[in-house]
Design an enzyme around this catalytic site. Structure first.
Site, PDB file in Angstrom:
ATOM      1  N   GLY B 154      -4.462   9.982  10.430  1.00 46.74           N
ATOM      2  CA  GLY B 154      -4.645  10.181  11.868  1.00 46.74           C
ATOM      3  C   GLY B 154      -5.867   9.474  12.407  1.00 46.74           C
ATOM      4  O   GLY B 154      -5.784   8.658  13.331  1.00 46.74           O
ATOM      5  N   GLU B 155      -7.008   9.774  11.818  1.00 50.90           N
ATOM      6  CA  GLU B 155      -8.259   9.256  12.364  1.00 50.90           C
ATOM      7  C   GLU B 155      -8.664   7.884  11.831  1.00 50.90           C
ATOM      8  O   GLU B 155      -9.330   7.134  12.545  1.00 50.90           O
ATOM      9  CB  GLU B 155      -9.390  10.256  12.097  1.00 50.90           C
ATOM     10  CG  GLU B 155      -9.197  11.553  12.852  1.00 50.90           C
ATOM     11  CD  GLU B 155     -10.123  12.665  12.350  1.00 50.90           C
ATOM     12  OE1 GLU B 155     -11.268  12.341  11.985  1.00 50.90           O
ATOM     13  OE2 GLU B 155      -9.693  13.826  12.315  1.00 50.90           O
TER      14      GLU B 155
END
Ligand SMILES: Cc1cc2nc3c(=O)[nH]c(=O)nc-3n(C[C@H](O)[C@H](O)[C@H](O)COP(=O)(O)OP(=O)(O)OC[C@H]3O[C@@H](n4cnc5c(N)ncnc54)[C@H](O)[C@@H]3O)c2cc1C
Ligand code: SF4
Lengths: 280, 205
Positions: B154-155
């Site tokens: 995600g990040e």
């Protein structure tokens, strides 16, 4: 609220203007303002069939959409590009040039109804607050920046305005607000812009600096148009009205606020390029 | 035992059937599968590794930055859904383009009121702002981890983007941008400081 749609200028005149009337063209500015409670209307008068639409020679109907102008080869490049770089395709398909010239400031304080000078109050919240997008000229009373790209282009193109009552040069349409009169335009109650007439240039260009590549109002927009007697310059995003510049030297008279001096530098850079581009 | 590969269903005794033949027989029926991801291992932190490189062009007179390309290489262990993983990287980079260049929440200093409440004032990136994105996934299962050998994504594509762009701007122009978003005023100021440093350095040389 009532909606009426006169089918001709005669029918429009026969309606007789009333204080609660608002003229409705594409509605891209009017409708959000109604929704946000920035303006009020008793009666919306749709002017689609009243105001001419389309281009004939050097005359532009005020009901012509920005998308139509953007695609018309008979329109000088500065105005085409100003339309092309304005708003989004959806908005340009709906928005008319007449409505574009009369759009209100995007000053966030004004849009959020802070009781600022333009709303009749006695302070300019932007001057003491957030003003990176605001004016670098004539920003003493109200520091709002004029948002219209096409207005700057039309100003450089020496445009004249024909209304249902009179005819005048485009710069006369605009005024700086004062304590006695907070309006930014000189249009009378119920007066309609019908046509715009431009002077065909030898060459013209519009350059625009934005925070992102598309769909943003101008930080600075520069229109340049070359005629036999020289180059005319006009700027968007630098003053409460579209701003004509004698020459780039006139930028030295700018009085930026603490957070918007970069606009002077932008105007200089874009101005130099615009002049070079039309002088080739 | 049956296994799936190369568009075929293969049995351990050597049989093999094209997938579309089998699914054709299904008609309205459905095949439902169930799987589970085991817990993260105890006593071990799950870290992803990646590198991102930005290519930019800077207009030193107007402060306009064009991000021409971003290369992203990420090691997230086993890649389960390549298309999903790629989209995750592209989406993360586009999201980062926003906080790198145009998204700024401005408050009125006197009232604390948020001024950038609308999508024309708070500027998300548009399609025109999206650079070419080249992504590559290492795709080696991490055997220390769960039974799937995969990690999150995600990040990782969001975090390095702004730094890569700022470093590319410095590499191209000498301008040191140290805060976000990198607005016109920010970069014109940084360019001025870079020219000043150069002038001083030239004077003392
Ligand atoms: C999100 C967003 C982004 C935008 N970005 C840009 C941009 O980058 N650059 C830019 O230049 N513009 C931009 N615009 C402004 C947009 O171009 C205008 O909203 C549009 O052109 C207005 O035209 P309209 O026909 O919709 O006007 P309307 O909304 O119908 O009317 C606007 C005003 O003008 C009056 N009016 C309209 N026509 C006439 C007439 N013929 N005579 C007298 N009064 C009239 C109406 O009474 C009303 O007060 C943006 C707008 C939005 C909403
Ligand atoms: S710039 Fe004008 S519109 Fe904005 S707060 Fe000041 S007075 Fe109001």
């Amino acid at each position: 609220m009532q909606l009426v749609r006169p089918s001709s200028l005669e029918e429009f005149a026969a309606l007789g203007g009333e204080p609660g009337d608002q003229a409705l063209a594409g509605g891209t500015e009017l409708v959000p303002q109604l929704r946000d409670g920035l303006i009020h209307a008793e009666r919306l008068v749709q002017i689609t069939d009243v105001v001419p639409r389309g281009v004939e020679g050097t005359t532009i109907g005020a009901g012509t959409t920005l998308a139509e102008l953007e695609h018309d080869a008979a329109i000088p490049e500065a105005l085409r590009e100003a339309c092309r770089l304005a708003a989004s395709p959806q908005l340009r398909n709906m928005g008319t040039i007449g409505g574009n010239l009369l759009q209100s400031t995007r000053c966030w304080y004004w849009r959020l109804q802070f009781p600022c000078r333009l709303h009749g109050g006695d302070v300019c919240h932007a001057r003491a607050g957030q003003h990176r997008e605001h004016a670098i000229f004539a920003n003493d009373f109200c520091a709002s920046a004029h948002p219209s790209d096409p207005a700057a282009a039309l100003l450089a193109l020496g445009a004249r305005v024909r209304t249902d009552r009179r005819e005048f040069p485009l710069d006369v349409l605009y005024r700086l607000p004062t304590a006695d009169d907070r309006r930014l335009t000189t249009l009378e109650e119920g007066e309609l812009i019908l046509e715009l007439e431009f002077a065909p240039p030898l060459a013209s260009v519009y350059l625009k600096a934005m925070d992102r590549k598309r769909w943003a109002f101008a930080l600075v927009g520069v229109a340049a148009a070359r005629y036999e007697d020289g180059v005319r310059l006009a700027l968007a995003g630098v003053a409460p009205t579209p701003w004509a510049l004698e020459s780039l030297d006139a930028l030295e008279a700018a009085e930026p606020l603490p957070d918007n001096a970069y606009k002077v530098e932008l105007a200089q850079a874009l101005g130099r390029r615009a002049i070079a581009s039309v002088s080739r | 035992m049956l296994s799936l590969g190369g568009g075929k269903i293969v049995s351990s005794d050597g049989g093999s059937w094209p997938l579309e033949e089998i699914t054709g027989l299904l008609q309205d029926g459905q095949i439902l599968g169930k799987g589970a991801r085991g817990p993260n291992p105890a006593g071990m932190r799950v870290l992803t590794f990646g590198v991102q490189v930005a290519e930019v062009a800077v207009d030193v007179e107007t402060g306009e930055v064009v991000v021409e390309r971003i290369h992203a290489v990420h090691d997230v262990g086993r890649v389960i859904n390549p298309l999903g993983a790629r989209s995750q990287i592209e989406g993360g980079i586009i999201q980062a383009m926003g906080h790198t260049f145009s998204e700024a929440r401005l408050d009125d200093p006197r009232t604390g009121s948020i001024l950038t409440r609308t999508l024309d004032a708070y500027k998300l990136p548009t399609f025109a702002d999206v650079p070419e994105i080249v992504c590559e996934l290492v795709d080696v299962p991490d055997e220390h981890l769960t039974n799937l050998g995969s990690k999150g994504l995600g990040e990782p594509p969001i975090i390095p983007t702004a730094a890569a762009i700022a470093n590319a701007i410095r590499d191209a122009t000498g301008a040191d941008v140290t805060s976000l978003p990198i607005t016109r005023e920010e970069i014109l100021q940084a360019l001025r400081e870079a020219r000043e440093r150069e002038r001083v350095a030239a004077g003392t040389a």
